[in-house]
Motif scaffolding. Structure first.
Motif, PDB file in Angstrom:
ATOM      1  N   TYR A 193       0.835  -1.190   0.000  1.00  0.00           N
ATOM      2  CA  TYR A 193       0.000   0.000   0.000  1.00  0.00           C
ATOM      3  C   TYR A 193       0.876   1.248   0.000  1.00  0.00           C
ATOM      4  O   TYR A 193       2.086   1.166   0.264  1.00  0.00           O
ATOM      5  N   PHE A 199      10.570   3.712  15.930  1.00  0.00           N
ATOM      6  CA  PHE A 199       9.433   3.156  15.190  1.00  0.00           C
ATOM      7  C   PHE A 199       9.838   1.834  14.526  1.00  0.00           C
ATOM      8  O   PHE A 199       9.165   0.812  14.668  1.00  0.00           O
ATOM      9  N   ILE A 203       8.511  -2.025  15.286  1.00  0.00           N
ATOM     10  CA  ILE A 203       7.918  -2.781  14.179  1.00  0.00           C
ATOM     11  C   ILE A 203       8.656  -4.103  13.979  1.00  0.00           C
ATOM     12  O   ILE A 203       8.052  -5.162  13.820  1.00  0.00           O
ATOM     13  N   LYS A 261       7.997  -6.705  16.735  1.00  0.00           N
ATOM     14  CA  LYS A 261       6.669  -7.315  16.618  1.00  0.00           C
ATOM     15  C   LYS A 261       6.602  -8.220  15.387  1.00  0.00           C
ATOM     16  O   LYS A 261       6.051  -9.316  15.452  1.00  0.00           O
ATOM     17  N   LEU A 308       9.740  -1.172   3.865  1.00  0.00           N
ATOM     18  CA  LEU A 308       9.051   0.111   4.004  1.00  0.00           C
ATOM     19  C   LEU A 308       9.919   1.185   3.350  1.00  0.00           C
ATOM     20  O   LEU A 308      11.112   1.284   3.638  1.00  0.00           O
ATOM     21  N   PHE A 340       4.600   6.900   2.545  1.00  0.00           N
ATOM     22  CA  PHE A 340       5.095   5.562   2.849  1.00  0.00           C
ATOM     23  C   PHE A 340       4.653   4.618   1.741  1.00  0.00           C
ATOM     24  O   PHE A 340       3.516   4.702   1.257  1.00  0.00           O
ATOM     25  N   GLN A 353       4.687   0.499   1.585  1.00  0.00           N
ATOM     26  CA  GLN A 353       5.085  -0.674   2.366  1.00  0.00           C
ATOM     27  C   GLN A 353       4.602  -1.956   1.700  1.00  0.00           C
ATOM     28  O   GLN A 353       3.518  -2.013   1.117  1.00  0.00           O
ATOM     29  N   ILE A 377       4.237  -5.949   2.937  1.00  0.00           N
ATOM     30  CA  ILE A 377       4.361  -6.899   4.042  1.00  0.00           C
ATOM     31  C   ILE A 377       3.944  -8.279   3.548  1.00  0.00           C
ATOM     32  O   ILE A 377       3.070  -8.410   2.681  1.00  0.00           O
ATOM     33  N   ILE A 412      -2.553  -7.402  10.981  1.00  0.00           N
ATOM     34  CA  ILE A 412      -1.635  -6.261  11.101  1.00  0.00           C
ATOM     35  C   ILE A 412      -2.030  -5.159  10.107  1.00  0.00           C
ATOM     36  O   ILE A 412      -1.883  -3.975  10.398  1.00  0.00           O
ATOM     37  N   ILE A 417      -4.512  -3.058  11.764  1.00  0.00           N
ATOM     38  CA  ILE A 417      -3.889  -2.210  12.791  1.00  0.00           C
ATOM     39  C   ILE A 417      -3.156  -1.037  12.126  1.00  0.00           C
ATOM     40  O   ILE A 417      -3.315   0.116  12.521  1.00  0.00           O
ATOM     41  N   ILE A 418      -2.385  -1.337  11.093  1.00  0.00           N
ATOM     42  CA  ILE A 418      -1.610  -0.289  10.409  1.00  0.00           C
ATOM     43  C   ILE A 418      -2.557   0.759   9.820  1.00  0.00           C
ATOM     44  O   ILE A 418      -2.305   1.956   9.880  1.00  0.00           O
ATOM     45  N   ASP A 466      -3.463   3.481  12.173  1.00  0.00           N
ATOM     46  CA  ASP A 466      -2.356   4.194  12.812  1.00  0.00           C
ATOM     47  C   ASP A 466      -2.418   5.675  12.413  1.00  0.00           C
ATOM     48  O   ASP A 466      -2.458   6.006  11.222  1.00  0.00           O
ATOM     49  N   HIS A 476      -0.127   8.028   9.816  1.00  0.00           N
ATOM     50  CA  HIS A 476      -0.312   8.189   8.360  1.00  0.00           C
ATOM     51  C   HIS A 476      -1.805   8.158   8.028  1.00  0.00           C
ATOM     52  O   HIS A 476      -2.634   7.800   8.865  1.00  0.00           O
ATOM     53  N   MET A 480      11.770  -5.951   8.649  1.00  0.00           N
ATOM     54  CA  MET A 480      11.246  -4.785   7.922  1.00  0.00           C
ATOM     55  C   MET A 480      12.435  -3.968   7.416  1.00  0.00           C
ATOM     56  O   MET A 480      13.034  -3.196   8.151  1.00  0.00           O
TER      57      MET A 480
HETATM   58  C1  LIG Z   1       3.702   3.239   7.805  1.00  0.00           C
HETATM   59  C2  LIG Z   1       3.540   2.289   8.966  1.00  0.00           C
HETATM   60  C3  LIG Z   1       3.968   0.978   8.834  1.00  0.00           C
HETATM   61  C4  LIG Z   1       3.843   0.078   9.901  1.00  0.00           C
HETATM   62  N1  LIG Z   1       4.273  -1.206   9.748  1.00  0.00           N
HETATM   63  C5  LIG Z   1       4.134  -2.080  10.769  1.00  0.00           C
HETATM   64  C6  LIG Z   1       4.587  -3.423  10.638  1.00  0.00           C
HETATM   65  O1  LIG Z   1       5.105  -3.856   9.611  1.00  0.00           O
HETATM   66  N2  LIG Z   1       4.450  -4.228  11.717  1.00  0.00           N
HETATM   67  C7  LIG Z   1       3.904  -3.807  12.905  1.00  0.00           C
HETATM   68  O2  LIG Z   1       3.819  -4.600  13.842  1.00  0.00           O
HETATM   69  N3  LIG Z   1       3.475  -2.545  13.044  1.00  0.00           N
HETATM   70  C8  LIG Z   1       3.586  -1.670  12.021  1.00  0.00           C
HETATM   71  N4  LIG Z   1       3.174  -0.377  12.180  1.00  0.00           N
HETATM   72  C9  LIG Z   1       2.725   0.051  13.519  1.00  0.00           C
HETATM   73  C10 LIG Z   1       1.296  -0.374  13.818  1.00  0.00           C
HETATM   74  O3  LIG Z   1       0.408   0.543  13.223  1.00  0.00           O
HETATM   75  C11 LIG Z   1       1.058  -0.392  15.347  1.00  0.00           C
HETATM   76  O4  LIG Z   1       1.421   0.822  15.921  1.00  0.00           O
HETATM   77  C12 LIG Z   1       1.829  -1.466  16.043  1.00  0.00           C
HETATM   78  O5  LIG Z   1       1.725  -2.706  15.402  1.00  0.00           O
HETATM   79  C13 LIG Z   1       1.273  -1.570  17.488  1.00  0.00           C
HETATM   80  O6  LIG Z   1       1.858  -2.614  18.135  1.00  0.00           O
HETATM   81  P1  LIG Z   1       1.517  -2.884  19.684  1.00  0.00           P
HETATM   82  O7  LIG Z   1       0.050  -2.610  19.863  1.00  0.00           O
HETATM   83  O8  LIG Z   1       1.874  -4.319  19.864  1.00  0.00           O
HETATM   84  O9  LIG Z   1       2.394  -1.936  20.445  1.00  0.00           O
HETATM   85  C14 LIG Z   1       3.280   0.529  11.117  1.00  0.00           C
HETATM   86  C15 LIG Z   1       2.838   1.848  11.235  1.00  0.00           C
HETATM   87  C16 LIG Z   1       2.969   2.725  10.181  1.00  0.00           C
HETATM   88  C17 LIG Z   1       2.508   4.149  10.334  1.00  0.00           C
END
Ligand SMILES: Cc1cc2nc3c(=O)[nH]c(=O)nc-3n(C[C@H](O)[C@H](O)[C@H](O)COP(=O)(O)O)c2cc1C
Length: 142
Positions: free
Chosen positions: A8, A24, A28, A31, A41, A48, A50, A52, A62, A65-66, A69, A72, A93
């Motif tokens: 994306y 950051f 990432i 996890k 990324l 961005f 990315q 995955i 995930i 979740i992303i 966030d 972005h 990553m």
């Molecule tokens: C551009 C972008 C890419 C991200 N890529 C990942 C990723 O590959 N893996 C991941 O676990 N979190 C990624 N995140 C963060 C997640 O949105 C999230 O904050 C995180 O997984 C929370 O983990 P936690 O709840 O275990 O602390 C990314 C965030 C952004 C803004």
């Protein structure tokens, strides 16, 4: 176990310092190691891009979740599908910041209209961003 990938593009909502980026990425990568996700990324002029890959269920989780966030927005899904084999198996990553000079080298000027390019360009494999990605992969594997 079915492997899946998603790629994306999105817009950064806040300026991140080098330290922010390092923290950051550290989180990432930790996890991703736990949930068997690998990928790359890119940060290009505030956007961005990315890619995955990993177990289908983990990727769906995930990605959701992303998507939520706040760092972005304007997420555009570029591609998704199943895989037989990982493309980034040693990379929890990989990260690359693509600077103006590098963009100028590739596209001839610094003005890269990423959204337009991705949405209108039918020839995605020739897209300059993908060229950066492939060049980066080459440096990783050399
Ligand atoms: C551009 C972008 C890419 C991200 N890529 C990942 C990723 O590959 N893996 C991941 O676990 N979190 C990624 N995140 C963060 C997640 O949105 C999230 O904050 C995180 O997984 C929370 O983990 P936690 O709840 O275990 O602390 C990314 C965030 C952004 C803004």
């Amino acid at each position: 176990m079915q492997l899946k990938f998603v790629s994306y593009m999105s817009s950064q909502t806040q300026v991140m310092t080098k330290q922010n980026i390092e923290d950051f990425l550290f989180k990432i990568r930790e996890k991703n190691k736990r949930i068997a996700i690998t990928g790359i990324l890119l940060l290009i002029q505030g956007k961005f891009v990315q890619y995955i890959e990993g177990p289908a269920e983990e990727i769906d989780g995930i990605y959701d979740i992303i998507k939520n966030d706040k760092r972005h927005n304007n997420m555009i899904l570029l591609d998704s599908g199943t895989l037989d084999e990982r493309q980034f198996k040693n990379w929890s990553m990989a990260y690359k910041e693509v600077g103006d000079a590098q963009i100028k080298q590739i596209v001839g000027n610094q003005d890269l209209n990423l959204e337009g390019a991705f949405l209108e360009n039918k020839n995605l494999e020739k897209h300059p961003v993908l060229k950066v990605l492939y060049d980066f992969i080459k440096t990783l594997s050399s």
